[in-house]
Design an enzyme around this catalytic site. Structure first.
Site, mmCIF file in Angstrom:
data_model
loop_
_atom_site.group_PDB
_atom_site.id
_atom_site.type_symbol
_atom_site.label_atom_id
_atom_site.label_comp_id
_atom_site.label_asym_id
_atom_site.label_seq_id
_atom_site.Cartn_x
_atom_site.Cartn_y
_atom_site.Cartn_z
ATOM 1 N N SER A 144 47.658 56.109 65.098
ATOM 2 C CA SER A 144 49.029 55.591 65.005
ATOM 3 C C SER A 144 49.538 55.892 63.600
ATOM 4 O O SER A 144 48.729 56.053 62.669
ATOM 5 C CB SER A 144 49.012 54.070 65.202
ATOM 6 O OG SER A 144 50.241 53.506 64.796
ATOM 7 N N TYR A 157 45.072 45.872 62.981
ATOM 8 C CA TYR A 157 45.423 47.003 63.863
ATOM 9 C C TYR A 157 45.472 48.288 63.036
ATOM 10 O O TYR A 157 44.887 49.315 63.413
ATOM 11 C CB TYR A 157 46.775 46.740 64.540
ATOM 12 C CG TYR A 157 47.288 47.894 65.386
ATOM 13 C CD1 TYR A 157 46.609 48.298 66.529
ATOM 14 C CD2 TYR A 157 48.461 48.576 65.039
ATOM 15 C CE1 TYR A 157 47.076 49.361 67.304
ATOM 16 C CE2 TYR A 157 48.946 49.626 65.806
ATOM 17 C CZ TYR A 157 48.245 50.027 66.940
ATOM 18 O OH TYR A 157 48.704 51.077 67.711
HETATM 19 N N1 LIG Z 1 53.569 52.606 71.817
HETATM 20 C C1 LIG Z 1 53.553 52.832 70.528
HETATM 21 O O1 LIG Z 1 54.578 52.641 69.823
HETATM 22 C C2 LIG Z 1 52.310 53.348 69.868
HETATM 23 C C3 LIG Z 1 52.435 53.776 68.546
HETATM 24 C C4 LIG Z 1 51.306 54.256 67.911
HETATM 25 C C5 LIG Z 1 50.102 54.339 68.568
HETATM 26 N N2 LIG Z 1 50.012 53.902 69.846
HETATM 27 C C6 LIG Z 1 48.694 53.987 70.491
HETATM 28 O O2 LIG Z 1 48.833 54.703 71.699
HETATM 29 C C7 LIG Z 1 47.790 54.326 72.598
HETATM 30 C C8 LIG Z 1 48.387 54.069 73.965
HETATM 31 O O3 LIG Z 1 49.237 52.941 73.894
HETATM 32 P P1 LIG Z 1 50.565 52.808 74.778
HETATM 33 O O4 LIG Z 1 51.674 52.639 73.844
HETATM 34 O O5 LIG Z 1 50.588 53.886 75.765
HETATM 35 O O6 LIG Z 1 50.303 51.374 75.416
HETATM 36 P P2 LIG Z 1 50.218 50.879 76.923
HETATM 37 O O7 LIG Z 1 51.321 51.426 77.733
HETATM 38 O O8 LIG Z 1 50.069 49.399 76.795
HETATM 39 O O9 LIG Z 1 48.848 51.508 77.433
HETATM 40 C C9 LIG Z 1 47.599 51.016 77.018
HETATM 41 C C10 LIG Z 1 46.554 51.567 77.973
HETATM 42 O O10 LIG Z 1 45.259 51.146 77.515
HETATM 43 C C11 LIG Z 1 44.573 50.496 78.601
HETATM 44 N N3 LIG Z 1 43.706 49.446 78.040
HETATM 45 C C12 LIG Z 1 44.076 48.382 77.297
HETATM 46 N N4 LIG Z 1 43.009 47.623 77.029
HETATM 47 C C13 LIG Z 1 41.937 48.222 77.624
HETATM 48 C C14 LIG Z 1 40.562 47.911 77.726
HETATM 49 N N5 LIG Z 1 40.046 46.802 77.162
HETATM 50 N N6 LIG Z 1 39.757 48.748 78.423
HETATM 51 C C15 LIG Z 1 40.253 49.851 79.019
HETATM 52 N N7 LIG Z 1 41.549 50.205 78.957
HETATM 53 C C16 LIG Z 1 42.376 49.394 78.264
HETATM 54 C C17 LIG Z 1 45.698 49.890 79.461
HETATM 55 O O11 LIG Z 1 45.313 49.646 80.811
HETATM 56 P P3 LIG Z 1 44.712 48.225 81.298
HETATM 57 O O12 LIG Z 1 45.543 47.162 80.653
HETATM 58 O O13 LIG Z 1 44.800 48.260 82.789
HETATM 59 O O14 LIG Z 1 43.291 48.197 80.823
HETATM 60 C C18 LIG Z 1 46.708 51.036 79.405
HETATM 61 O O15 LIG Z 1 46.363 52.044 80.314
HETATM 62 C C19 LIG Z 1 47.105 53.109 71.977
HETATM 63 O O16 LIG Z 1 45.889 53.518 71.401
HETATM 64 C C20 LIG Z 1 48.086 52.666 70.907
HETATM 65 O O17 LIG Z 1 47.460 52.011 69.846
HETATM 66 C C21 LIG Z 1 51.095 53.419 70.527
#
Ligand SMILES: NC(=O)c1ccc[n+]([C@@H]2O[C@H](COP(=O)([O-])OP(=O)(O)OC[C@H]3O[C@@H](n4cnc5c(N)ncnc54)[C@H](OP(=O)(O)O)[C@@H]3O)[C@@H](O)[C@H]2O)c1
Length: 268
Positions: A144, A157
């Site tokens: 991130s 985080y």
């Molecule tokens: N959105 C942003 O602004 C942003 C910015 C920077 C970085 N990121 C990073 O991008 C990545 C994806 O995030 P996103 O924004 O796409 O969020 P998201 O839509 O909430 O997706 C998170 C995914 O991780 C899975 N997950 C969560 N906890 C888990 C666990 N304990 N075991 C297995 N799977 C798990 C969730 O599925 P389940 O809940 O069904 O397990 C879901 O598929 C993350 O690493 C996040 O830190 C996001």
């Protein structure tokens, strides 16, 4: 777009493939003829994405319901897929937590370390060894922007994401010698469930949000070419400011001032 199927083969593990950036990766890979192995906890969501992939691209996606914050469950999953020939790992599963460090739930912070750090180590270690033996493969970790800069009220985080970034950057030359690519995506604000439900008023922060499909496409275009992939001009500018314009201490103070205004009062 690079020909990822030619480069890495026709199967990829995509953690977090049921939502947000991970789902975008899964769809983009399927579009290129690569079958994603989707990993997340919620079975129904996983099945729904697999169905969408099958209907849209006639590609069969395997699904595994695994809690990746559980070390044993993660190792069991890796055991279960060990016989398959898998050329790519995209580790997008992650969780976020924010608020005043002295008030935040310790249990949730520890779960975040297990998911964002321990599972990253376990999955990367497993696939780095297998791919090095095969002299072929690609690993994409998802960090991130906050992993590259001080981020008050997201302290733990940010620290977990700094681990992800350093691991990928440090492995980059080691794995290149074995013909294995590793890159790390550092997205800024991206329009997913994670930021929709985290108690932060993002309109108070001078950042523009990106669609997950755009971040995924940029990452897949650059895996193996760049070590750190920062999608979008504004995100690149933000990192440049944090690293080159301000001292880390002044940037931390400025970011703390901005984030304090955006986070719900009850978390401060
Ligand atoms: N959105 C942003 O602004 C942003 C910015 C920077 C970085 N990121 C990073 O991008 C990545 C994806 O995030 P996103 O924004 O796409 O969020 P998201 O839509 O909430 O997706 C998170 C995914 O991780 C899975 N997950 C969560 N906890 C888990 C666990 N304990 N075991 C297995 N799977 C798990 C969730 O599925 P389940 O809940 O069904 O397990 C879901 O598929 C993350 O690493 C996040 O830190 C996001």
């Amino acid at each position: 777009m690079q020909n990822l199927k030619l480069k890495y083969g026709d199967k990829a593990v995509v953690t977090g493939g049921s939502s947000g950036i991970g789902k975008a990766f899964a769809l983009e890979l399927a579009k290129q003829g690569i079958a994603p192995i989707l990993v997340a906890r919620n079975k129904e969501n996983l099945r729904a994405i697999a169905k969408e992939i099958s209907a849209q691209y006639q590609i069969e996606a395997q699904t595994f319901s695994v809690d990746l914050s559980d070390e044993k469950a993660t190792l069991d999953f890796l055991d279960e897929i060990d016989k398959q020939e898998i050329g790519m790992l995209i580790h997008s599963a992650g969780m976020e937590n924010n608020g005043s460090f002295t008030k935040i739930s310790e249990a949730k912070e520890l779960q975040m370390i297990k998911l964002n750090v321990t599972s990253t180590y376990l999955l990367t270690n497993h696939f780095a060894k297998k791919m090095s033996a095969a002299q072929k493969g690609g690993i994409l970790l998802v960090s991130s922007l906050v992993g590259l800069m001080p981020s008050p009220y997201f302290s733990n985080y940010a620290a977990t994401k700094a681990y992800v970034h350093q691991l990928a950057l440090s492995l980059y030359p080691e794995l290149k010698l074995n013909n294995v690519d590793i890159s790390v995506l550092a997205p800024g604000l991206t329009d997913t469930n994670m930021v929709a439900n985290n108690g932060v008023d993002w309109s108070k922060i001078p950042m523009t949000s990106m669609q997950p499909s755009e971040a995924a496409q940029i990452a897949l275009n650059n895996i193996g070419k760049k070590a750190t992939i920062i999608p979008g001009f504004m995100n690149k500018m933000m990192v440049m400011m944090a690293k080159r314009v301000f001292s880390m201490k002044s940037f931390s103070l400025l970011n703390g001032f901005l984030l304090r205004k955006a986070i719900s009062n009850n978390k401060l």
